[in-house]
Design a protein around this motif. Structure first.
Motif, short mmCIF file in Angstrom:
data_model
loop_
_atom_site.label_atom_id
_atom_site.label_comp_id
_atom_site.label_asym_id
_atom_site.label_seq_id
_atom_site.Cartn_x
_atom_site.Cartn_y
_atom_site.Cartn_z
N THR A 322 28.61 27.70 75.97
CA THR A 322 27.33 27.56 75.28
C THR A 322 26.72 26.19 75.59
O THR A 322 27.39 25.16 75.48
CB THR A 322 27.52 27.70 73.76
OG1 THR A 322 28.23 28.92 73.50
CG2 THR A 322 26.18 27.73 73.04
N PRO A 323 25.44 26.15 75.98
CA PRO A 323 24.78 24.86 76.27
C PRO A 323 24.77 23.95 75.05
O PRO A 323 24.88 24.42 73.90
CB PRO A 323 23.36 25.28 76.67
CG PRO A 323 23.46 26.72 77.07
CD PRO A 323 24.56 27.30 76.22
N PRO A 324 24.62 22.64 75.24
CA PRO A 324 24.63 21.70 74.12
C PRO A 324 23.60 22.01 73.04
O PRO A 324 23.83 21.71 71.86
CB PRO A 324 24.33 20.35 74.80
CG PRO A 324 24.83 20.52 76.19
CD PRO A 324 24.55 21.94 76.55
N ASP A 325 22.47 22.60 73.43
CA ASP A 325 21.43 22.91 72.44
C ASP A 325 21.52 24.34 71.91
O ASP A 325 20.60 24.83 71.25
CB ASP A 325 20.04 22.68 73.05
CG ASP A 325 19.78 21.20 73.30
OD1 ASP A 325 20.18 20.38 72.45
OD2 ASP A 325 19.20 20.87 74.35
N GLY A 326 22.64 25.03 72.16
CA GLY A 326 22.85 26.36 71.62
C GLY A 326 22.07 27.43 72.37
O GLY A 326 21.36 27.16 73.34
N VAL A 327 22.22 28.68 71.92
CA VAL A 327 21.55 29.82 72.55
C VAL A 327 21.03 30.77 71.47
O VAL A 327 21.75 31.10 70.52
CB VAL A 327 22.51 30.62 73.46
CG1 VAL A 327 21.77 31.80 74.10
CG2 VAL A 327 23.13 29.76 74.53
N ARG A 328 19.79 31.22 71.65
CA ARG A 328 19.24 32.33 70.88
C ARG A 328 18.97 33.47 71.85
O ARG A 328 18.18 33.30 72.78
CB ARG A 328 17.96 31.90 70.15
CG ARG A 328 18.20 30.89 69.04
CD ARG A 328 16.89 30.49 68.36
NE ARG A 328 17.14 29.59 67.24
CZ ARG A 328 17.29 30.00 65.98
NH1 ARG A 328 17.17 31.29 65.69
NH2 ARG A 328 17.54 29.14 65.02
N ASP A 329 19.59 34.60 71.60
CA ASP A 329 19.50 35.75 72.50
C ASP A 329 18.82 36.89 71.75
O ASP A 329 19.40 37.51 70.86
CB ASP A 329 20.90 36.16 72.95
CG ASP A 329 20.90 37.41 73.82
OD1 ASP A 329 19.82 37.81 74.29
OD2 ASP A 329 22.00 37.98 74.02
N LEU A 330 17.57 37.17 72.10
CA LEU A 330 16.82 38.30 71.56
C LEU A 330 16.91 39.42 72.59
O LEU A 330 16.50 39.24 73.75
CB LEU A 330 15.37 37.91 71.30
CG LEU A 330 14.47 38.99 70.68
CD1 LEU A 330 14.93 39.34 69.27
CD2 LEU A 330 13.02 38.51 70.67
N TYR A 331 17.45 40.59 72.19
CA TYR A 331 17.72 41.63 73.19
C TYR A 331 17.40 43.03 72.68
O TYR A 331 17.33 43.28 71.47
CB TYR A 331 19.19 41.57 73.64
CG TYR A 331 20.19 41.76 72.52
CD1 TYR A 331 20.69 43.02 72.20
CD2 TYR A 331 20.66 40.67 71.79
CE1 TYR A 331 21.61 43.19 71.19
CE2 TYR A 331 21.59 40.82 70.79
CZ TYR A 331 22.06 42.09 70.48
OH TYR A 331 22.96 42.25 69.46
N GLY A 332 17.19 43.92 73.62
CA GLY A 332 16.94 45.32 73.32
C GLY A 332 17.52 46.20 74.40
O GLY A 332 17.52 45.82 75.58
N THR A 333 18.02 47.38 74.00
CA THR A 333 18.64 48.32 74.94
C THR A 333 18.09 49.71 74.70
O THR A 333 17.96 50.14 73.55
CB THR A 333 20.17 48.35 74.77
OG1 THR A 333 20.71 47.05 75.02
CG2 THR A 333 20.81 49.35 75.72
N ALA A 334 17.79 50.41 75.78
CA ALA A 334 17.46 51.83 75.73
C ALA A 334 18.51 52.57 76.54
O ALA A 334 18.84 52.17 77.66
CB ALA A 334 16.07 52.07 76.31
N GLY A 335 19.05 53.66 75.96
CA GLY A 335 20.12 54.36 76.63
C GLY A 335 20.03 55.86 76.52
O GLY A 335 19.43 56.40 75.57
N LEU A 336 20.62 56.54 77.47
CA LEU A 336 20.79 57.99 77.46
C LEU A 336 22.27 58.27 77.66
O LEU A 336 22.91 57.66 78.53
CB LEU A 336 19.99 58.65 78.59
CG LEU A 336 18.47 58.48 78.57
CD1 LEU A 336 17.87 59.04 79.86
CD2 LEU A 336 17.87 59.19 77.36
N ALA A 337 22.83 59.18 76.87
CA ALA A 337 24.25 59.51 76.98
C ALA A 337 24.44 61.01 76.83
O ALA A 337 23.95 61.61 75.87
CB ALA A 337 25.06 58.77 75.92
#
Length: 409
Positions: A322-337
């Motif tokens: 993790t970088p010294p200033d931290g991480v914010r991860d905003l994510y989205g997934t679309a899937g077919l199964a």
């Protein structure tokens, strides 16, 4: 490093297992089951700032045997990884003109454990795989060809669907670096690690409190600065919305600070919120994960050196530290199964987008697309993955491609 003294312990586990199983055999037969897991993988990496493209063709075989007798189970498993095409930096082979593919050649004892299971109680001692909660802080790193295991004693009590506790003392972290690992990337890292969870099923999901005391007790590994204590809580549940519709959700908070011989003094928070809606073969996921920072000094942000890292913050592996200033991860997934598709017993497609920022100072790190296609027939699974990271204020543009075939008993 402190991992050498554990060898007599593993031999002791083997001898004890033989004695206990032999005793149990007087009352009933011993049931033997072979273990075999084979993976062939080809990977490419192109990274800005490195002229040569990495190419890695590797084969990994895990093989062993499990013996069951009454309440006892003994298991021994070896792991071997062969580099068929080695035009990549494995972190241990010295080929630094190429980008990193962290799958070094290796042959070692992967697991050697004895387990007792009776009623609501399970105890396991020896070299073993440990995967806790969502594996954010303690996991096996199963995507890597060389798996992380622990020399540990673990006790579990209760029913995960009602009330449970899970406590582990691990005296060695067997890393994914393999037998050629040394220095800052050793084969194993000794230390007094303690992992504890207690969970309760509630009307809205499973509520789990956890504490992870991680002791990276090797001066060559960041000068002890990865030793930490993390305490938190996690809620995870699922709600049916109809015959073919459901929503799954998870929320987690934790606070991490220095521990044991870590010379730093810091405190940082971890947050996760995630929800997945599914309708038939379609699923949509949205989430936000925050690995917080303290004051911007190196390694004073939330670190997870024992995590199943590939599962989190993108497959391009830009944030394994993790970088010294931290991480914010905003994510989205679309899937077919599909449970069945033509001749296949399973198939899937997914696309995930990540937007990365810092936790402090609001820096725009970059963005990433991760794509996956997979099919399964019988015991064989074929997968293709692609990761595309585009840098803004952190790291460099990177493209990764994997093609792999898995077969397991």
């Amino acid at each position: 490093m402190r991992h050498e003294p554990v060898r007599p312990v593993i031999r002791g586990v083997t001898f004890t297992a033989a004695a206990l199983l032999g005793s149990a055999a007087s009352a009933q037969d011993i049931r033997l089951s072979p273990l075999l897991d084979v993976r062939l993988r080809y990977g490419q990496v192109e990274q800005a700032g490195i002229a040569d493209r990495a190419e890695a063709a590797t084969a990994r075989i895990r093989s062993g045997i499990r013996a069951d007798a009454g309440h006892f189970q003994a298991l021994v498993e070896t792991e071997a990884t062969l580099a068929i095409v080695e035009r990549y930096d494995s972190n241990t082979n010295g080929l630094t003109r190429y980008p990193i593919v962290a799958d070094p050649q290796n042959i070692e004892l992967n697991r050697a454990q004895l387990r007792y299971r009776g009623g609501d109680y399970t105890a396991t001692v020896g070299r073993q795989v440990i995967e806790l909660a969502d594996q954010r802080f303690v996991g096996s790193g199963a995507f890597r060809q060389n798996q992380r295991t622990f020399d540990a004693a673990r006790a579990q009590w209760g029913d995960p669907k009602r009330l449970f506790t899970d406590v582990t003392y691990a005296w060695s972290d067997r890393t994914t670096n393999g037998i050629d690992g040394r220095g800052a990337r050793p084969q194993a890292i000794g230390g007094d690690n303690l992992f504890a969870l207690a969970g309760l099923q509630t009307p809205v999901g499973t509520l789990t409190g956890f504490g992870y005391l991680v002791d990276q007790d090797d001066p060559a590994v960041q000068g002890f600065r990865l030793s930490s204590q993390t305490y938190g809580v996690r809620l995870a549940g699922t709600r049916a919305l109809g015959p073919n519709a459901a929503i799954a959700y998870a929320a987690s908070w934790a606070r991490q600070s220095d521990w044991h011989r870590n010379p730093l003094d810091f405190t940082a928070d971890y947050w996760l919120v995630e929800a997945t809606a599914s309708l038939g073969i379609v699923s949509l996921t949205a989430g936000h994960e925050v690995l917080g920072a303290d004051d911007g000094r190196a390694l004073t942000s939330v670190q997870a050196p024992l995590s199943a890292l590939f599962k989190f913050q993108g497959w391009a592996d830009k944030f394994t530290t993790t970088p010294p200033d931290g991480v914010r991860d905003l994510y989205g997934t679309a899937g077919l199964a599909w449970k069945r598709l033509g001749p296949f017993s399973g198939a899937g497609l997914s696309a995930t987008y990540h937007r990365f920022r810092s936790d402090r100072l609001d820096q725009r790190y970059g963005s990433e697309w991760d794509l996956l296609a997979s099919v399964k027939r019988g015991r064989t699974t074929v997968q293709a993955r692609y990761a595309r990271y585009r840098a803004e204020q952190f790291a460099t543009d990177t493209d990764k491609l994997w093609l792999e075939v898995n077969w397991a008993l």
